[in-house]
Design an enzyme around this catalytic site. Structure first.
Site, PDB file in Angstrom:
ATOM      1  N   GLU A  10       0.870  -1.169   0.000  1.00 17.24           N
ATOM      2  CA  GLU A  10       0.000   0.000   0.000  1.00 17.24           C
ATOM      3  C   GLU A  10       0.909   1.222   0.000  1.00 17.24           C
ATOM      4  OE1 GLU A  10      -2.192   0.845   3.566  1.00 17.24           O
ATOM      5  OE2 GLU A  10      -3.546   2.208   2.526  1.00 17.24           O
ATOM      6  N   ARG A  41       6.556 -12.273   8.903  1.00 19.21           N
ATOM      7  CA  ARG A  41       7.185 -11.009   8.531  1.00 19.21           C
ATOM      8  C   ARG A  41       8.519 -10.894   9.254  1.00 19.21           C
ATOM      9  NH1 ARG A  41       2.880  -6.978  10.048  1.00 19.21           N
ATOM     10  NH2 ARG A  41       4.142  -5.714   8.665  1.00 19.21           N
ATOM     11  N   LYS A  75       5.129   0.729  10.114  1.00 19.57           N
ATOM     12  CA  LYS A  75       5.086   1.974   9.344  1.00 19.57           C
ATOM     13  C   LYS A  75       4.653   3.130  10.227  1.00 19.57           C
ATOM     14  CE  LYS A  75       3.544   0.126   5.036  1.00 19.57           C
ATOM     15  NZ  LYS A  75       2.568   0.258   3.958  1.00 19.57           N
TER      16      LYS A  75
END
Length: 749
Positions: free
Chosen positions: A31, A258, A268
């Site tokens: 994204e 991850r 983020k």
RNA sequence: UGGGGUAUCGCCAAGUGGUAAGGCAUCAGCUUUUGGUGCUGACAUUCGGGGGUUCGAAUCCCUCUACCCCAUCCA
């Protein structure tokens, strides 16, 4: 690439082999709402790397379904990162927003099927109606709307006739689903917002769960890799594609863990906070774990890629030691970059017996790096060395200059300290020294032994440079907040002195400052007037570690005590069965327990012993093998009967077959539903117990493995299992393992 | 607490019934005019705990424990 395959590659190879897909097509679907970090690098490496490895394709797709968060500057950052890492996304970058019209059509189709409805509950009610993880949800009254009404409402949502939040489109799945994600997930919401690409065309935007699977399908993705937190979303992924009947050549989702690294934050949100809070100097601050940050710090793409390869792919949540990353960059730069001399904290040296000036020819690379190139190193009476490289009261094992101990100037002469000059406060300000004219590097006849060679620069010719010493951003191993920031993550040295060739010749942009670390000419702030170098990573430092280690307390870790929880009590029926199994059938506690607590197993067991009186053997196979089959088949009909199990055990009891063979036969029964006796006959599985037949096979195996024989004789008794295994393998599993064991033990003695 | 996952060395990670791979870190020794590099060696009798099945279990069965994810109109 490492030799062992990770589970994703295993899946791909199976799918390719079975013909499920002709080609591997993957995608990297970020994204665009932040700068990509090293966790993205892992994903990029997986998606692009796997695709190219299997001659497939990988697309770069911006998952831009939320107009309020995304921005075109992040699109550029993402493209930069992928390109810098060396991957190619083909003709064009893809955008989920390009599929908005198709996505809308699919939504209409779902409505027409009665599988989606417009809900007009407000946000709070939707949340309330969803229930909790332990309580079922409840469906909205709006779910009863007719298809026509839904169609009409949805069209008007699209046309912008409603305000934000007035309606949503939801899938009609199951408000009682144990998986919360399946409780009528929202497919579309109204957002009167400007989309950075789609402009103001849309007033409804699809949700991730609806857009992602369909975008994958539209692009012809075969394997859709994502991270672990999407495991629960896989059910929707499958539901959408299945419900729309998009069955052939459809993508499937697989999840991997991850990346996290200690002393680093990877979210983020937290990264954004650092940037906006001014704790760092932008997304590309060399202390940031962003790809742009590593790049500006001086990391090479090869080192990042190699790191991604080393850490592997698995499903366990794990935290990689930052030392592994540091190893990768050192390892890469070691064979690549020139060595030069730089003094960060200068101490003045006057060589009293040297007059004049000379230029020393010095190679850029050490003996073990097969690269050519050299420069002239000016040498004169006035030089500087590193303050740390002189010590008036040296600790034991100190190799550098002391009042008693001479030292070599790298590529130059050996010097001896003659006098230490101090200021009024007792600080050393200068060393008067003498050099040994016959000790020149490469031409040394002095016979003086020194323990080390140190960096130095000639006072007159040295250039002043700025050096930025970066250390880890956080001092806590698992940082939570800005409280955990390392106050010393950046030290700026304005007046470091470097040998002139680095500035005038510019042999490279990355250097090893000898005995110090690897450095990178800052791509933005560096000018010829004011050169700036970033520290990429320090050299391994076994001396510094040794001196520090004495201060570190060795912490003895107490082993954790494991507390066992209560086992659920048996009910009356189960207790009665349990007692019967123990007292009448002679079963052990564990097996009796397993059988008694499971009704399917106990009734299966009862049936089996009614046709063969061998309660213990039957109990064992039922509680173990049969239990597994039942678990794996999840309610669907078993292909074998209790009577057949009894028949199988009969053969074991009669010693026609061994336990090992019984398991093989059982697998066959479970798969094919054939009779055990028939399987044994057609496959010729009758066991071999005759020692005279087994013996020669053992001899052969022993003769073939002299190394292991030697190891065994040297005391490695585990190898007994190896030899038994080999013999069993040689006989197709038919040899009687008990006999083989005995014979092998005898022969190896 | 319901569902979905995961546990193998200090950190990653192979291994799917027959000798517990490999990398990082660590520790020795050799090499070295970088306390770097390179080379050699050491580093899990044991796989989250406890039982069971088997000649043989990290792998199969039972059971317990710990951790992660899910109740955004985020992705």
């Amino acid at each position: 690439m490492s030799e062992n395959k990770d589970f994703l590659r295993v899946i791909i190879e199976e799918d390719l082999k079975s013909g499920k897909y002709k080609e591997v097509v993957t995608r990297f679907p970020p994204e665009p709402n932040g700068f990509p970090h090293i966790g993205h690098a892992k994903s990029i490496y997986i998606n692009f790397g796997i695709a190219s490895e299997y001659n497939g394709r990988c697309y770069l797709r911006m998952d831009d379904t939320n107009p309020t968060k995304e921005d075109t500057k992040y699109v550029e950052a993402l493209k930069d990162a992928v390109k810098w890492l060396g991957f190619d996304w083909g003709n064009s970058v893809h955008f989920t927003s390009d599929y908005f019209p198709k996505l809308y059509d699919y939504a209409v189709e779902l409505i027409k099927m009665g599988k989606a409805y417009v809900d007009s509950l407000d946000e709070e009610d939707i949340r309330k109606y969803r229930g909790t993880v332990t309580e079922a949800g409840k469906r909205s009254k709006y779910s009863e709307r007719s298809i026509e009404e839904n169609l009409d409402l949805f069209l008007r949502m699209k046309n912008g006739e409603f305000k934000d939040g007035e309606h949503v489109l939801r899938a009609k799945i199951d408000m009682n689903a144990a998986n919360m994600k399946m409780r009528d997930p929202i497919l579309y919401r109204i957002r009167h917002a400007h989309h950075f690409r789609a402009g103001d065309r849309w007033s409804i935007y699809p949700m991730y769960d609806f857009a992602h699977c369909l975008s994958d399908y539209i692009e012809g993705i075969s394997h859709s890799f994502c991270t672990l937190e999407f495991e629960n979303n896989r059910d929707i992924y499958d539901w959408v594609l299945d419900t729309l009947g998009l069955k052939s050549q459809r993508p499937y989702q697989y999840e991997f863990a991850r990346l996290s690294i200690n002393y680093t934050v990877m979210s983020k949100r937290k990264l954004l906070e650092l940037v906006e809070g001014g704790q760092v100097d932008g997304w590309d601050d060399p202390r940031m774990p962003t790809i742009a940050g590593y790049r500006r710090r001086g990391y090479t793409r090869e080192s990042i890629l190699n790191f991604c390869d080393q850490i592997g792919i698995a499903k366990a949540n794990s935290t990689v030691d930052v030392a592994q990353l540091e190893f990768c960059i050192r390892d890469d730069l070691n064979t690549k970059v020139p060595r030069v001399l730089c003094v960060l904290d200068p101490l003045k040296i006057t060589i009293e017996n040297y007059e004049g000036h000379e230029e020393i020819d010095a190679p850029y690379y050490p003996h073990d790096v097969p690269k050519d190139g050299s420069r002239k190193l000016p040498f004169s009476r006035n030089i500087y060395i590193e303050r740390d490289d002189f010590n008036e009261n040296p600790p034991k094992g100190y190799f550098r200059l002391t009042p008693e101990q001479p030292v070599r100037l790298r590529h130059g002469y050996i010097i001896t300290c003659k006098k230490v000059i101090k200021d009024d406060n007792g600080n050393i300000v200068e060393i008067k020294a003498e050099y040994h004219p016959d000790s020149k590097s490469g031409d040394d006849t002095s016979g003086i032994k020194v323990k080390s060679a140190i960096q130095w620069v000639s006072a007159k010719e040295a250039k002043t440079v700025e050096v930025r010493l970066y250390d880890r951003l956080y001092s806590s191993e698992s940082p939570e907040s800005i409280e955990d920031l390392n106050p010393d993550s950046l030290k700026v040295i304005k007046n470091a002195l470097i040998e002139p060739a680095v500035i005038t010749e510019k042999p490279d942009e990355r250097f090893q400052f000898e005995r110090e670390g690897y450095f990178y000419a800052d791509p933005i702030d560096y000018t010829d007037e004011k050169p700036v170098f970033n520290k990429i990573v320090g050299l391994k430092d076994s001396w510094g570690k040794k001196t520090k280690a004495t201060q570190n307390t060795p912490k003895p870790q107490a082993k954790k005590v494991q507390v066992d929880g209560e086992v659920v009590a048996m009910n009356e029926v189960q207790k009665r069965l349990f007692n019967k199994y123990i007292n009448e059938h002679g079963l052990n506690n564990e097996v009796a327990n397993t059988l008694a607590r499971d009704e399917t197993l106990s009734s299966f067991y009862e049936k089996a012993i009614s046709s063969l009186n061998s309660p213990i053997s039957i109990a064992n196979i039922v509680a173990n093998e049969v239990a597994r089959e039942i678990k794996e088949n999840q309610g669907s009909q078993l292909k074998f009967s209790a009577a057949q199990i009894a028949e199988l055990i009969k053969m074991v009891d009669d010693e026609i077959i061994s336990n090992k063979i019984a398991k093989v036969v059982f697998e066959d029964m479970a798969k094919s539903g054939k009779n055990p006796t028939q399987i044994v006959e057609t496959k010729g599985l009758v066991q071999i117990s005759d020692p005279s037949k087994i013996s020669p096979i053992i001899d052969e195996v022993i003769a073939k493995n002299p190394d292991n024989l030697a190891k065994f004789k040297a005391g490695n008794s585990k190898l007994l299992g190896f030899f038994v295994g080999q013999v069993l393998k040689a006989t197709g599993g038919k040899a009687n393992p008990k006999i083989v064991n005995q014979l092998v033990a005898q022969k190896l003695k």
